[in-house]
Enzyme design. Structure first.
Site, short mmCIF file in Angstrom:
data_model
loop_
_atom_site.label_atom_id
_atom_site.label_comp_id
_atom_site.label_asym_id
_atom_site.label_seq_id
_atom_site.Cartn_x
_atom_site.Cartn_y
_atom_site.Cartn_z
N CYS A 262 -35.15 -38.74 -3.86
CA CYS A 262 -33.68 -38.69 -3.78
C CYS A 262 -33.14 -39.45 -2.58
CB CYS A 262 -33.21 -37.25 -3.73
SG CYS A 262 -33.70 -36.35 -5.21
N ASN B 231 -28.60 -35.11 -11.85
CA ASN B 231 -29.27 -35.67 -10.67
C ASN B 231 -30.06 -36.91 -11.11
OD1 ASN B 231 -31.03 -36.25 -8.57
ND2 ASN B 231 -31.48 -34.11 -8.11
N HIS C 113 -25.99 -37.74 -1.91
CA HIS C 113 -26.84 -37.72 -3.10
C HIS C 113 -26.34 -36.61 -4.02
CE1 HIS C 113 -30.14 -37.11 -5.76
NE2 HIS C 113 -30.48 -35.98 -5.19
O1 UT7 Z 1 -32.47 -33.56 -5.20
C1 UT7 Z 1 -32.88 -32.24 -5.10
C2 UT7 Z 1 -33.16 -31.72 -6.49
N1 UT7 Z 1 -33.13 -30.31 -6.61
C3 UT7 Z 1 -32.02 -29.55 -6.55
O2 UT7 Z 1 -30.94 -29.96 -6.26
C4 UT7 Z 1 -32.20 -28.08 -6.88
C5 UT7 Z 1 -31.62 -27.15 -5.87
N2 UT7 Z 1 -31.67 -25.80 -6.42
C6 UT7 Z 1 -30.71 -25.32 -7.24
O3 UT7 Z 1 -29.73 -25.98 -7.47
C7 UT7 Z 1 -30.89 -23.95 -7.82
O4 UT7 Z 1 -31.95 -23.30 -7.20
C8 UT7 Z 1 -31.10 -24.00 -9.36
C9 UT7 Z 1 -29.84 -24.46 -10.05
C10 UT7 Z 1 -32.26 -24.90 -9.71
C11 UT7 Z 1 -31.45 -22.59 -9.87
O5 UT7 Z 1 -30.45 -21.67 -9.47
P1 UT7 Z 1 -30.89 -20.27 -8.85
O6 UT7 Z 1 -29.65 -19.53 -8.62
O7 UT7 Z 1 -31.77 -20.55 -7.67
O8 UT7 Z 1 -31.66 -19.61 -10.04
P2 UT7 Z 1 -33.17 -19.09 -10.13
O9 UT7 Z 1 -34.14 -20.22 -10.13
O10 UT7 Z 1 -33.37 -18.02 -9.12
O11 UT7 Z 1 -33.16 -18.44 -11.55
C12 UT7 Z 1 -32.29 -17.35 -11.87
C13 UT7 Z 1 -32.53 -16.98 -13.31
C14 UT7 Z 1 -33.99 -16.78 -13.64
O12 UT7 Z 1 -34.09 -15.70 -14.56
P3 UT7 Z 1 -34.49 -14.22 -14.04
O13 UT7 Z 1 -35.85 -14.38 -13.44
O14 UT7 Z 1 -33.44 -13.85 -13.04
O15 UT7 Z 1 -34.47 -13.43 -15.30
C15 UT7 Z 1 -34.37 -18.06 -14.36
O16 UT7 Z 1 -35.43 -17.87 -15.28
O17 UT7 Z 1 -32.07 -18.02 -14.18
C16 UT7 Z 1 -33.10 -18.38 -15.10
N3 UT7 Z 1 -32.97 -19.81 -15.42
C17 UT7 Z 1 -32.20 -20.26 -16.41
N4 UT7 Z 1 -31.41 -19.64 -17.31
C18 UT7 Z 1 -30.74 -20.38 -18.19
C19 UT7 Z 1 -33.55 -20.87 -14.80
N5 UT7 Z 1 -33.15 -21.99 -15.39
C20 UT7 Z 1 -32.32 -21.65 -16.38
C21 UT7 Z 1 -31.60 -22.40 -17.35
N6 UT7 Z 1 -30.82 -21.72 -18.22
N7 UT7 Z 1 -31.64 -23.74 -17.40
#
Ligand code: UT7
Length: 330
Positions: A113, A287, A257
């Site tokens: 990135c 992204n 970014h």
């Molecule tokens: O250039 C850098 C690239 N990376 C980034 O920018 C990522 C930075 N991180 C983030 O933006 C966030 O961490 C995410 C958007 C990736 C995830 O958000 P979060 O609030 O950290 O969610 P999480 O990973 O803790 O997941 C929460 C829940 C989980 O379910 P349970 O365990 O609470 O039942 C996941 O399984 O959301 C679930 N989940 C989804 N649900 C629907 C994960 N991905 C999805 C999805 N759709 N696509």
């Protein structure tokens, strides 16, 4: 001392638009979840046999036209991508050949990135030291072919898109130009956002077991990335402004970014600036890794948000972790 400046920019995305509703058909996700957590509504995916070099070449043509230059003017190419057409050689030589750039040097950068900014810093150094006068810097990615579009891969799959952006860097003849840099890395976090295979550690580079486990696809600890990104973005923005002897009030636009709208919003909040000072278009592209800054910069400039004489800050954070920033007078 001479400065370098960006004299032309451009971007290209493949025509196929994939909305959150399209993703709902492929995996267990919802438009609401994706919009609430990321702000992303749609992204572009390539179709058929299209590589990141193809997208990069289209962006490069537009940036050259924007600068009023032709391929004959280019004397060095830098290509930032984590999704090169091949393991080696890098995409730079493909650009050299397809654009007909004589036998100019071509360098590939894989800082994910922050790859575009790292590449721009090298172009800046070459131009300032007088080694080259017209450097073509490209950031391009095809992420879609490396995403697991099943429910198992949904945390990554909803975030990324394909695209390319490019810039032409030349000596400045006035007050405009690049003023300062900050480049950083912290390899202890390498495995928080990475793609493990193919790997030189593995005889044959990849095993069936690795393929079955999906270790050839990118993986991420989203929370760790989020936490570090929201700290490092404001930090690096303050650093480059301090080095350039300017303050945040003087900045016309910050172009970060484009990882996630929540990260962009956190940057706005931590900087204490009005939201319109931090450009965001992640909603429409997802992204696009090394391509996101030149895509965003081109859209911002075309929308009249970056004008001659403006102080502009670019900042990136991503895999490595590696992060970077630059302040420039447009
Ligand atoms: O250039 C850098 C690239 N990376 C980034 O920018 C990522 C930075 N991180 C983030 O933006 C966030 O961490 C995410 C958007 C990736 C995830 O958000 P979060 O609030 O950290 O969610 P999480 O990973 O803790 O997941 C929460 C829940 C989980 O379910 P349970 O365990 O609470 O039942 C996941 O399984 O959301 C679930 N989940 C989804 N649900 C629907 C994960 N991905 C999805 C999805 N759709 N696509």
């Amino acid at each position: 001392m001479i400065r370098s400046r960006i004299t032309g920019i451009g971007f290209h995305v493949p025509p196929r638009v994939v909305t959150n509703h399209d993703l709902e058909q492929m995996m267990d996700t919802t438009d609401t979840w994706i919009v609430e957590r990321t702000g992303i509504r749609e992204r572009h995916f390539v179709e058929g046999d299209v590589g990141s070099s193809d997208l990069g070449i289209e962006a490069a043509r537009k940036a050259l036209a924007d600068a009023g230059r032709t391929p004959a003017d280019v004397d060095f190419v830098i290509f930032a991508t984590t999704t090169a057409d091949w393991m080696f050689p890098g995409n730079g030589v493909i650009v050299q050949e397809k654009l007909g750039l004589g036998t100019v040097g071509a360098l590939d950068v894989r800082n994910a990135c922050s790859g575009f900014l790292y590449s721009l810093s090298v172009a800046d150094a070459f131009v300032r030291m007088g080694q080259y006068r017209c450097v073509l810097v490209i950031g391009a990615e095809v992420q879609s072919t490396g995403l697991d579009l099943r429910t198992e891969g949904r945390d990554m799959a909803v975030l990324f898109g394909d695209g390319a952006g490019a810039a032409v860097v030349e000596p400045s003849t006035d007050e405009s130009g690049i003023l300062s840099w900050s480049l950083h890395s912290e390899g202890q976090f390498a495995r928080e956002l990475w793609c493990e295979a193919p790997s030189s550690r593995v005889p044959g580079r990849v095993t069936q077991e690795m393929l079955d486990a999906g270790r050839q696809l990118p993986r991420m600890n989203g929370r760790q990335v989020f936490k570090n990104a929201t700290t490092r973005f404001p930090e690096v923005i303050h650093e480059v402004l301090a080095k350039a002897g300017h303050t945040l009030d003087e900045v016309a636009l910050v172009v970060p970014h484009q990882a996630n709208q929540r990260i962009g919003d956190a940057v706005v909040q931590r900087l204490g600036v009005p939201p319109e000072k931090v450009f965001q278009n992640v909603q429409r592209y997802g992204n696009t890794t090394a391509a996101s800054i030149p895509i965003a910069l081109t859209e911002a400039r075309d929308a009249g948000l970056v004008k001659k004489g403006d102080l502009v800050v670019l900042a990136a954070f991503g895999a490595g972790f590696a992060w970077a920033g630059t302040a420039m007078r447009w």
